[in-house]
Design a protein around this motif. Sequence first.
Motif, PDB file in Angstrom:
ATOM      1  N   PHE A 300    -121.286  45.802  -2.733  1.00 58.79           N
ATOM      2  CA  PHE A 300    -121.283  46.509  -4.019  1.00 58.79           C
ATOM      3  C   PHE A 300    -121.945  47.888  -3.938  1.00 58.79           C
ATOM      4  O   PHE A 300    -121.910  48.643  -4.913  1.00 58.79           O
ATOM      5  CB  PHE A 300    -122.022  45.683  -5.086  1.00 58.79           C
ATOM      6  N   LEU A 307    -120.082  46.119 -13.232  1.00 58.97           N
ATOM      7  CA  LEU A 307    -119.092  45.490 -12.363  1.00 58.97           C
ATOM      8  C   LEU A 307    -118.140  44.618 -13.177  1.00 58.97           C
ATOM      9  O   LEU A 307    -117.041  44.343 -12.738  1.00 58.97           O
ATOM     10  CB  LEU A 307    -119.795  44.634 -11.301  1.00 58.97           C
ATOM     11  N   THR A 604    -127.084  39.220  -8.638  1.00 63.60           N
ATOM     12  CA  THR A 604    -127.124  40.572  -8.080  1.00 63.60           C
ATOM     13  C   THR A 604    -128.349  41.352  -8.558  1.00 63.60           C
ATOM     14  O   THR A 604    -128.387  42.570  -8.440  1.00 63.60           O
ATOM     15  CB  THR A 604    -125.859  41.348  -8.506  1.00 63.60           C
ATOM     16  N   GLN A 618    -121.914  40.412 -11.398  1.00 64.15           N
ATOM     17  CA  GLN A 618    -120.523  40.323 -10.929  1.00 64.15           C
ATOM     18  C   GLN A 618    -120.016  38.909 -11.183  1.00 64.15           C
ATOM     19  O   GLN A 618    -120.781  38.005 -11.507  1.00 64.15           O
ATOM     20  CB  GLN A 618    -120.435  40.689  -9.444  1.00 64.15           C
TER      21      GLN A 618
END
Lengths: 662, 324
Positions: A300, A307, A604, A618
């Motif tokens: 990423f 995202l 994340t 995400q």
Amino acid sequence: MPSRRPPLLRACALLLLSLTATFFAGCGNDPNLQPEHEKRADGSPWQVRYSYMPDDPRSLDPQFAYDQMSRRLLEPVVDTLLEYHPFKTDPYEVMPSLLASMPERVKNPDGTETYVCQLKRGILFHNDPCFPNGKGRELTVQDVEYGWKRMVDPKVECPALSSLQDYLVGFGEAYETAKKADALDYSKPLKCFEIVDDQTFKVHLLKPYPQIIYWMAMHFMSPVAHEAVEYYDGKEHPDANGKMVLRPAFKWHPVGTGAFQLVEYEPASRARLVRNPNYHTVVFPSDGYPPDRADFLKQFAGMPVPLVDEIQVTIFREQTPIPVLFNQGYLDSMGVSKDAFNRVVTTAQELTPEYKKRGVALEKDLDVSTFFISLNMEDPVIGTNKKLRQALSCSYDGQSYVDIFWNGVSPVAQQLMPPGIFGYDKNYQNPYGYDLEKAKRLLAEAGYPGGIDSKTGRRLELNMEASANGSEERQMTEFVQKGFEALGIKVNVVENTFAELLRKEDAGKFQILEGTGWGADYPDPENFYMLLNSRNFPPEGKNVSRYKNPEFDKLFDKMATMDNSPERLQIVNHLRDMIGEDCPQIFTFHKAFFTTINPWAQRTSTNMLLEGAFKYQQVDPVMRAKLQREWNRTPKWPPFVLVLLIAGAAGYAIRLNRKRNV
Amino acid sequence: MFSYLIRRLLYAIPILFGVMLITFLLFFVVQPPYARARAILGEKARPAQVQQWLHDHGYDKPTYLNTKPGQHLFDSLFVNQMKRLITFDFGVSDKTSLPIAKTFTDGVIPSLCLTLPAFVIGFIMAVTLSLYQVFIRYSALDRFGVFLCVALMSIPPMIYMFVGQRVLAMQLNYFPAYGFDLRGWQTAKFVLLPVTLMIVMYLGNDVRLYRTIFLEEITQDYVRTALAKGVPQSRVLFVHVLKNGMISLITLVVAHLPFLIMGSLLLENFFGIPGLGNALIHAIQTGDAAMTNALVYLGALFYLAGLMLTDICYAFADPRIRLS
């Protein structure tokens, strides 16, 4: 006479059949709303994250909101000048968000300081009806100034004011003037805020205050569009067709520059956030990844955020459905509550085989907080007897408390500061941690051998204040009481309503106060040690123990305005040792908890100072759809059984009717 | 009848005043607004912030009478609260600062989505099943039916909700376990399970009661006459007995009608339906005095309206009754 079937019976039969048909149709058990769109503009699937929170926000006004729930919805909507790095937590680190770079710090010869800040160019507010043609306009430095002015507006009552007025030039003065006039004159400039040009401004400080960068990472200092405040006034206005329509108040309709736009908020029900198409303020970080997930995260790096396209947040006032919906795959992650703990986590603090099989991940999160028992330093018995306080501290069995009431997840606190904050030493041990023998010895030295007052021959009797919050809180208080009473003293537990507890706290009318704590506003020792500064007595401050030590105050004042350095570390350690020796508080635990994460929603962000970090989240929607189908199969036989039962009863009635009418 | 209604309306005044007084004492005297402000604004709130909150909500006045120089004597918490309730100007919620009138109007529809179908379907089902039981009276199936009714009555509502959610939403996956959406057919999806449970919760009690009423009815002379004239059993029951039995049933049922608006405390909270029941339980839990006061007051109003409606229905349903 031909027999006619009565109409009511017919209606009932139809009703029952239609109800049964609904069963057949299978209305589905997915409680989430239909996503805002099916596909993105480029044809790729629209990605949604399903989150939750346990209560409603108190306000979504960036200059007023302070509670966790409000921050959870504000963080994705309202950008801050700086923001916390989603991975760097030891120590915590801030990075530019709306600012183009970290503020430039200028030390002036007169001891004051100035921070020069430059805004990023081309940042747009959300598209919203408050702007001409509904198109979000470009952010300017005047919007930042307007937000800062709102902090000194008595009508807004910004909670940050009391902390900032000691440092920002003319800040407190502006508030007082506005208070006297009963309104803030927004046309007058703030002395602490100097506009240099359209993108640059200077912040003037009375004295060094390095923590100002943490305040810039909070939404109190976020820019606000005056159009939004004026437009969303909570009153009725005619719409395009002349019909009167109620506009929400600004505090329920935030208009920011954030990665998401709040498109729906139903109190007690849900909130829906949708990607801001204008957003390009930050990208996914490319450094600071935790080693164990670096391989996953580096895909990423540098990607534009958010995202995902949509966040649906359900407000659960009842905790029971959370594990249900998580297990069905309709929630992406779940905080493991005490009730669900044994079903999810083993005694070895691992996932149970059932959850492992489903591919669920288990994460342990440590809140930036410390809980403690406050001892009143103004009390004639406890406040004047250091040995007695030390004895009480030694009699508190922190590990057993955590094991019994927090499933052994939360670490026992050895000091006031939690991990991750400058000066926290993981090897430090509280000199008056649990040691019953030492506690008895100290009690004897305090003048109460075996708990008996050596002067009067009477047993020492102390009062412990607790809140009347239910059976579990009572059990926690009883645990602490038994620990103290193991010394031979008598401890009376006084259960209080919230109002009574506050009155006693404000007036200092208590001996021992159980269940106090502090969650970090920002990750700096100053934010914790100010709890024992003598200028912070309640009700203005939070020095509940009413600890007054001139040496501590002097060192605290020095430390508060210093940059992190070996000298500052030395002072922080000294403050810690002073508190450890004086025992105005008995440290209990740092709050930690487990979170389970479904396999399609790998984490994340690991920073607990961020409230959800929605823009970095995400999801793998294909995996989610597949597993949801697998986990939610509906058997078809129960409706058949139901219909058979109804038909049987009806048949019996018809037969009986015929028999009787023969 | 008109004078009777006027008299009943006048009787309602002291009752409503009593309700208002009790809620005032509970929320403004037992727990003073200052403590509530601290609880609502959180532990980090500054005293000035608390003062501003009290001022914004009109709680910075003396409790009963305002004896401060230059102030109006009746500009007090008590008088203002009474005025607010009487004029239906409920102000804003203590917790969320959202207008209570809006919370009320927003909450009525979700509440009715739950209670109205449950009430109508439940009533029809209870009447049908009780008539069915009367039809098969004293048979083994009837006795089993009575046993089932007693069993249904004996189970606490929480068990229905818990088991219903567990079996129908978690094991069989037929319904959502939680949530609500007021968009077309989505609403049906969310209320189907709570409506079913609500029906089942009250079914045992209603069927048993209605069965007793209908059993009493079938001993009447007109039933014997109809049967003697060769009218089929089913027609006698579902037309003649039902029509006459309905007089008693309607008066029993009508009293509940105004209460449908107030929703169901337990079910709404358990299944996350943002109705008035949920709003009330949350207001109590969070110490939202303004909201609790308003909802309790409205509840009392609806209760009195229900009683009056019952009286009127008596008069309409049975011409022998005259209200005077």
